[in-house]
Enzyme design. Structure first.
Site, PDB file in Angstrom:
ATOM      1  N   GLU A  49      -1.946 -11.378  -0.943  1.00  0.00           N
ATOM      2  CA  GLU A  49      -1.827  -9.921  -0.977  1.00  0.00           C
ATOM      3  C   GLU A  49      -3.208  -9.331  -0.754  1.00  0.00           C
ATOM      4  OE1 GLU A  49       0.019  -7.877  -4.326  1.00  0.00           O
ATOM      5  OE2 GLU A  49      -0.005  -6.064  -3.110  1.00  0.00           O
TER       6      GLU A  49
ATOM      7  N   CYS B 171       3.118  -4.958  -3.944  1.00  0.00           N
ATOM      8  CA  CYS B 171       3.176  -3.488  -3.912  1.00  0.00           C
ATOM      9  C   CYS B 171       2.563  -2.944  -2.627  1.00  0.00           C
ATOM     10  CB  CYS B 171       2.465  -2.909  -5.116  1.00  0.00           C
ATOM     11  SG  CYS B 171       3.371  -3.198  -6.625  1.00  0.00           S
TER      12      CYS B 171
ATOM     13  N   ASN C  58      10.039  -5.566  -2.139  1.00  0.00           N
ATOM     14  CA  ASN C  58       9.199  -6.204  -3.160  1.00  0.00           C
ATOM     15  C   ASN C  58       9.459  -5.535  -4.499  1.00  0.00           C
ATOM     16  OD1 ASN C  58       6.655  -7.624  -4.183  1.00  0.00           O
ATOM     17  ND2 ASN C  58       6.172  -5.467  -4.565  1.00  0.00           N
ATOM     18  N   GLU C  59       9.934  -6.281  -5.463  1.00  0.00           N
ATOM     19  CA  GLU C  59      10.113  -5.748  -6.826  1.00  0.00           C
ATOM     20  C   GLU C  59      10.833  -4.408  -6.824  1.00  0.00           C
ATOM     21  OE1 GLU C  59       6.392  -5.417  -8.846  1.00  0.00           O
ATOM     22  OE2 GLU C  59       6.086  -7.574  -8.881  1.00  0.00           O
TER      23      GLU C  59
END
Ligand code: AHR
Length: 765
Positions: free
Chosen positions: A24, A219, A343-344
């Site tokens: 990331e 994120c 994502n999440e």
């Protein structure tokens, strides 16, 4: 004597691509990290949207006899709209400060300087790397002349080493010129690629032998505006293609600028270079941080982006997207097998949009393994929504994330035991125990033995991977670095040991004479101190009542004024296995809610009920051991400025919360415990691999038997004899390192002693 017997012919699980990496762009993992560019803000595009103190001249300085101005009238191209207009006197200079302490150059190494420039009259430019004391480490000269933007380049060779260098551009005569894309790259990048990667970091990752790499972030992928031309756009992969000077630069959601010089093409190349399968993650047209989604009628373009990505990676060079790949330098496909969407994600907005991606990808590319997403915790509403959606649409994998205390991992070793091995598989796309100590690493190793054994788990990667020590957004991380050194954490070595020796198949083994599970705590009750803290809000709490159901005692507590100072309001202490706390709460200012702590012991370990947590999105229960939290129940909740009746019920380790009489959280907290040994066995061609983690403080003498082909030697890699709190640091990067040895092996009577607090990987051949 303990005994481990391995049946090497009895495979029960294909290990496939189990262990991989997660990249990331967080903690300056790309710019100022893996991406080898040494100049910070090379295109004068930094701005306050990236970070409030940034501006177009961030990281640049000039001598007093230089006049400069950022201009936009006649830029290099429409993506790169700012450039530097310079009016210099003879011997005036501008200089770039680089990242961290400065620009690092190493004696005898060569660096490629390049710049886009234009000047009506000839400019004699001296390119040098010097430190603040004026010592010159590398130097060359260039001449610039011409009214059109032109790329000029030269190499500079360092005569000495410095980590505090500045890239200095000195003007030989009085002159006027425009400059953009000022760049300095080591020529010695990983695999010698141009626009390449920092060699030491890339090598450290390649040496792990990862099976896959998830990128470009968590994120990072879904936080941002839905318009791909906004400065704070979500990560849109197509905008990272093409010539680097024609790529936009963006706000990185972790609070800095991303040049996108390390873009999707470069990620694919890196994966190929280290033998890892690429696993990109695309946003699903929904930003859970804002609860904002692209209108359904406009979602087609986002779905098309996903299809285009597959064509870019896998299409023949004659296809429209494949031809872009070819033009960028890679005619052959990248053979991408996995694609993550989201994502999440929390909230219906994502799950309404996911099927459109899923169905279009399935129809056009049935072989692509599609990855759904299950929220930011190991439990809760996002988690359940992700799994429900994955089962409904037939996603191949579900991306789970959790960051927890070592105690959570010890309590949840069997997390995947009752997962359906025939449904979507688990992709544990982000996990870590909070910390980079030896203890964290060996607990993670123990957990990995269970990941390896679970038939439900297909992929797993530690997170985050990289951190520039001067730009920390998140800790712990697997590899730390500054502008010239890297620190491999104990967690890195555990990951590497498991990755390098993964094996193709998990095989059956038997354990004999092992002790029962070892409990780590005597007190099984959630008893102790109770307190309430405001979470950046003002408000009032009244009618507070604490009832001990074991004695029948009811205690009325005084009203509380909650202020934004987040002061602790201690309610008292209770020694009971069965009690209830009730009260009314009304917020009068602020956006969040309350933190209610209970079961706090003398060490400060406790459980937290967060009512209106994170960005006022959560109603969570979190256990806190040694200051490190683990979410054990997650519900979505937005606190408003109205009156609430809150109730907390504790019965032994069962916790329930009620909001206005409605059951909200309902969970049984598991206590940490130890297995005497954590074991997994696998095979790879004619080799048999045994991984053993001993988390106890005692050595374990063990007989090891292999039922299968004869073996004559065993290669052993182990971590042992380190104090649990040991960390690797820049000063002492070798505090914790694996040791290697080889022993003869004979089928009968081979004994090995697993040292206290050890991780051992044995390869029998
Ligand atoms: O790994 C750091 C962050 O943790 C990731 O961006 C996100 O997915 C998770 O919340």
């Amino acid at each position: 004597m303990k005994k481990i017997k391995i049946y090497e012919k009895e495979s029960y699980k294909k290990l496939g691509d189990l262990y991989g990496l997660f990249f990331e762009d967080i903690n300056h993992a790309a710019d100022g990290g893996l991406y080898a560019e040494l100049v910070q803000n090379r295109s004068f595009e930094f701005c306050e949207i990236d970070r409030k103190e940034y501006h177009a001249l961030t990281a640049w300085e000039k001598s007093v006899n230089t006049e400069w101005e950022i201009c936009t009238q006649n830029p290099l191209n429409e993506e790169n709209t700012h450039y530097l207009h310079v009016k210099a006197e003879k011997d005036a200079y501008i200089r770039n400060l680089g990242f961290n302490t400065g620009i690092y150059v190493e004696a005898e190494k060569t660096y490629l300087f390049s710049v886009y420039a234009r000047a009506e009259k000839k400019v004699r430019l001296t390119v040098s790397v010097t430190d603040d004391a004026g010592t010159v480490y590398a130097k060359n000269t260039l001449e610039i002349q011409g009214n059109d933007w032109t790329k000029y380049a030269c190499k500079v060779k360092a005569t000495d080493t410095t980590a505090v260098g500045r890239l200095v551009l000195t003007f030989g005569d009085e002159c006027v010129c425009d400059l953009d894309m000022v760049s300095l790259f080591p020529t010695d990048t990983f695999m010698g690629r141009e626009n390449g990667l920092r060699k030491d970091i890339a090598e450290a990752l390649g040496e792990m032998k990862p099976k896959f790499m998830r990128f470009p972030g968590g994120c990072l992928t879904h936080d941002g505006s839905l318009n791909d031309h906004d400065r704070n756009s979500m990560y849109r992969w197509k905008r990272t293609l093409g010539k680097i000077e024609e790529r936009p630069t963006w706000r990185n959601n972790w609070g800095y600028n991303q040049t996108l010089g390390l873009g999707y093409y470069e990620y694919f190349c890196f994966c190929e270079d280290i033998g890892a399968k690429p696993l990109p993650v695309l946003p699903g047209g929904f930003n859970p941080h804002k609860g904002e989604g692209v209108p359904m009628e406009a979602l087609g373009a986002w779905v098309q982006e996903a299809l285009d990505l597959i064509e870019f990676a896998n299409g023949d060079a004659s296809t429209p997207m494949g031809s872009i790949r070819k033009e960028m330098g890679h005619e052959k496909p990248f053979h991408m097998e996995y694609l993550g969407i989201g994502n999440e994600e929390i909230g219906e907005g994502f799950f309404e949009r996911y099927p459109q991606f899923h169905n279009a990808i399935r129809e056009k590319y049935p072989d692509i393994k599609i990855i759904n997403t299950a929220g930011p915790f190991a439990v809760g509403e996002g988690y359940e929504a992700g799994w429900t959606s994955a089962k409904q649409y037939g996603s191949d994998l579900v991306d789970e994330h959790y960051y927890s205390s070592p105690e959570w991992f010890l309590a949840n070793m069997h997390h995947y035991e009752d997962y359906d091995e025939n449904g979507p598989k688990v992709f544990l796309g982000e996990y870590a125990s909070w910390g980079n100590t030896y203890y964290n690493a060996i607990v993670e190793a123990a957990y990995m033995t269970h990941l390896e054994r679970s038939k439900a788990v297909a992929l797993a990667c530690y997170a985050p991977m990289l951190c520039n020590v001067d730009y920390i957004n998140w800790a712990p991380d697997m590899l730390w670095f500054n502008n010239h050194e890297i620190v491999k954490t104990p967690n890195y070595y555990v990951q590497k040991m498991f990755m390098e020796h993964q094996g193709s198949d998990a095989v059956r083994f038997e354990l004999e004479n092992l002790d029962e599970i070892i409990s780590l705590t005597d007190n099984k009750n959630i008893a102790g101190k109770l307190s309430i803290i405001g979470n950046d809000v003002e408000g009032r709490i009244w009618d507070l009542k604490l009832t001990d159901h074991t004695t029948g005692a009811v205690t009325q507590l005084p009203e509380l004024a909650i202020t934004t100072e987040n002061l602790e309001n201690v309610l008292g202490s209770i020694d009971s296995s069965d009690y209830t706390l009730e009260f009314h709460f009304q917020r009068t200012a602020g956006r969040k809610g309350l933190k209610i702590f209970f079961g706090e012991n003398e060490k400060g370990d406790k459980i937290q009920w967060e009512f209106g947590g994170w960005d006022n999105w959560d109603c969570n229960l979190t256990t806190i051991y040694n200051g490190r939290g683990s979410t054990i129940s997650h519900r979505i909740f937005h606190v408003e400025d109205i009156e609430y009746t809150l109730r907390l019920e504790i019965k032994e380790r069962h916790i329930k919360t009620y909001v206005n009489g409605v059951l909200w959280n309902d969970v049984t907290d598991r206590l940490p415990e130890l297995e005497e040994l954590y074991v997994t066995a696998s095979i790879e061609q004619n080799k048999t691999i045994l991984k053993v983690v001993n988390l106890t403080g005692e050595a374990k003498d063990t007989e090891i038997l292999i039922d299968g082909e004869p073996k004559s030697k065993v290669n052993i890699t182990s971590l042992h004899d380190y104090a649990l709190t040991t960390e690797n640091t820049f000063e002492q990067p070798q505090n914790v390192v694996p040791l290697e040895s080889t022993e003869d092996y004979k089928a009968e009577g081979y004994n090995y002693t697993f040292a206290p607090h050890s991780v051992t990987v044995m390869v029998f051949e």
